[in-house]
Design an enzyme around this catalytic site. Structure first.
Site, short mmCIF file in Angstrom:
data_model
loop_
_atom_site.label_atom_id
_atom_site.label_comp_id
_atom_site.label_asym_id
_atom_site.label_seq_id
_atom_site.Cartn_x
_atom_site.Cartn_y
_atom_site.Cartn_z
N CYS A 81 58.97 44.47 43.90
CA CYS A 81 57.97 43.57 43.31
C CYS A 81 58.55 42.58 42.31
O CYS A 81 57.83 41.76 41.78
CB CYS A 81 56.86 44.37 42.65
SG CYS A 81 55.77 45.08 43.88
N ARG A 100 75.55 38.98 49.87
CA ARG A 100 75.40 39.85 48.71
C ARG A 100 74.72 41.16 49.09
O ARG A 100 75.16 42.24 48.70
CB ARG A 100 74.57 39.14 47.64
CG ARG A 100 74.16 40.02 46.49
CD ARG A 100 73.50 39.19 45.42
NE ARG A 100 72.98 40.03 44.37
CZ ARG A 100 71.69 40.33 44.23
NH1 ARG A 100 70.83 39.89 45.12
NH2 ARG A 100 71.29 41.08 43.24
#
Lengths: 232, 297
Positions: free
Chosen positions: B195, B241
């Site tokens: 979130c 990444r």
């Protein structure tokens, strides 16, 4: 040249006076009282009855969160959370989940289901604005249709309460916060979410309306104000 | 003492007269923004999403410092007091509202207005334009409300986790995905916490624009091409990444993935993004050179 230097210096000093006034004003209007302290502490466990109308809490299902990482994140965001499942005499189940944060300023905001559900793998099929008419008034709500992996159909109804006002979020929420802030109050926020697993979305929303009405009617006016933004 | 050095004190006096107003202004700036920077360091800037804040601030300061001789020069100076005061007063009010009500956009954003006001008062619009890029760069320091960022980066997060999963799955790793949650072997990873916002897109866009500003191309077409390319580049860098982080977790365990090596993955992101930008730039250069050669032939 020195005349120009003098003019510049005078301007600089006046500018700093303006900046100092801005800093002073900021300090003066910074809210210091928590609404939570004015209204009395929030206690979700106690405010939400375990049994009301035709409904009672299903203690057999553990509806807590088992993922430790997720739990840590929730603890960081909210001061209190409540998560229960209720069932009625016809065996229908409704899941209730309330998250409460004492401080609603930027760093500590409520997280909305339409963002969190998709993030956890749910698909958001639709969302719309609606109102639920309860005995004590009207609650503005959002309705979401979510599915998980084509198996779990979970229609969601939710609303948020900032301080003691129900809002659908966005700019309206910010304005309510500023309104409280100007009165020197740090506002709290609450997200009230009701959902059930049902392929028939409309039937699910109807059931949730009945549940909400029963629950809100069973609360004291003071708790209704804080949990649903309904006038006393 | 040599003969060359002896006349030095003379201009030093007027130097100081030139500098004094700026120093007074700097005092005002510190009064307003030291508390802000203090709260940022204790809050938002210590989080993953806003970790780029101090870097942006440092780069913007450096950009202004680089232009200092021109900025300080009174040549072509045409102060506009009316605009200067307006900027200062409006920014001051925005600051007061933002700082007191915890609205970062106003609190941090007001710094740009205050800077513009100061330069307008002492030098004028031309000098504001001199540090235009630095001021624009400061926009990347403004923390946007979490909800806005979430809405903007959610599709990107989903796509990044989707691609990362596909690549690792094709490479034969035991990986599965639900939403932005990746499951590899016994470990579970949230692609930039379920979130929380992912601000890296903004950071990389800032990095790319900085690169463009540094190399200073005359060709507008080339600049625009690169500016647009930055979006897919930052996407690719994010995929790299996530893959690096997933593999670190898979081979070295959860602790490593969340601890020191998490920061390391951030560095990987920056390095790969920078390399991809430079690579794309070189490619464009070669293509342009070839097209021109063909035209000449």
């Amino acid at each position: 040249m020195s005349g120009l230097a003098g003019l510049e210096r005078r301007r600089a000093v006046s500018a700093v006076v303006i900046m100092a006034l801005a800093a002073l004003l900021a300090w003066l209007i910074t809210p210091t009282h928590r609404l939570a302290a004015l209204h009395g502490a929030m206690d979700l466990e106690a405010f939400v009855p375990k049994q009301f109308g035709d409904w009672q809490q299903d203690v057999s299902t553990f509806s807590g969160i088992v993922n430790p990482q997720q739990e840590a994140q929730l603890k960081a965001l909210y001061s209190q959370t409540l998560s229960r499942t209720y069932f009625n005499s016809r065996g229908q189940r409704v899941m209730l989940s309330i998250a409460y944060g004492e401080d609603q300023r930027d760093a500590m905001q409520l997280h909305y289901p339409e963002v969190c559900y998709p993030a956890q793998g749910f698909q958001l099929k639709s969302k719309r604005i609606d109102t639920i008419a309860v005995n004590a008034g009207q609650i503005p709500v959002r309705r979401l249709e979510t599915t998980f992996g084509g198996q779990r159909y979970e229609p969601v109804t939710y609303w948020t309460v900032i301080g003691d006002k129900a809002t659908l979020g966005g700019l309206d929420k910010k304005l309510i916060e500023i309104g409280f802030g100007m009165k020197g109050v740090i506002v709290d926020g609450l997200l009230f979410r009701v959902s059930s697993i049902d392929r028939d979305t409309e039937a699910a929303f109807k059931l949730q309306d009945v549940f909400v009405n029963d629950l809100v009617s069973a609360m004291t006016p003071a708790h209704r104000l804080r949990l649903a933004g309904l006038p006393r | 003492m040599t003969a060359v050095e002896s006349p030095a004190p003379q201009p030093a006096v007027s130097d100081r007269a030139l500098l004094t107003p700026w120093l007074i202004m700097a005092g005002g700036l510190l009064l307003l923004y030291l508390p802000t920077i203090y709260s940022l360091f204790n809050g938002l800037w210590s989080t993953d999403d806003q970790g780029h804040g101090p870097i942006v601030l440092a780069i913007a300061s450096w950009l202004i410092y680089k232009r200092w001789p021109e900025l300080q020069s009174r040549e072509l100076a045409q102060p506009c007091p009316v605009w200067g005061w307006s900027f200062l007063v409006i920014s001051g009010l925005a600051y007061a509202l933002g700082r007191s009500q915890g609205i970062w956009i106003f609190e941090v954003g007001s710094a740009i207005g205050v800077l513009v006001g100061i330069v307008l008062l002492l030098r004028g619009a031309r000098h504001v334009r001199m540090i235009g890029f630095a001021l624009f760069f400061l926009f990347f320091m403004i923390p946007l409300p979490g909800a806005v960022v979430d809405a903007m980066t959610q599709p990107m997060k989903m796509a990044v986790s989707y691609v990362a999963e596909a690549v690792l799955y094709a490479a034969g790793y035991p990986i599965s995905r639900t939403g932005v949650i990746l499951q590899i072997g016994p470990y579970q990873l949230l692609v930039a916490d379920a979130c929380a916002g992912m601000h890296t897109l903004f950071t990389l866009e800032a990095l790319g624009l900085l690169y463009l500003n540094m190399v200073k191309y005359a060709s507008l077409a080339r600049n625009i091409t690169l500016a647009i390319l930055i979006v897919p580049i930052s996407f690719a860098a994010n995929v790299i990444r996530v893959i690096v982080l997933t593999l670190v977790t898979f081979y070295l365990g959860d602790e490593a993935g969340q601890g020191f090596l998490h920061g390391f993955a951030g560095m990987v992101l920056f390095m790969s993004a920078l390399m991809l930008i430079i690579g794309a730039d070189t490619l464009i250069r070669i293509v342009v050179a070839r097209v021109e050669k063909r035209r000449a032939a």
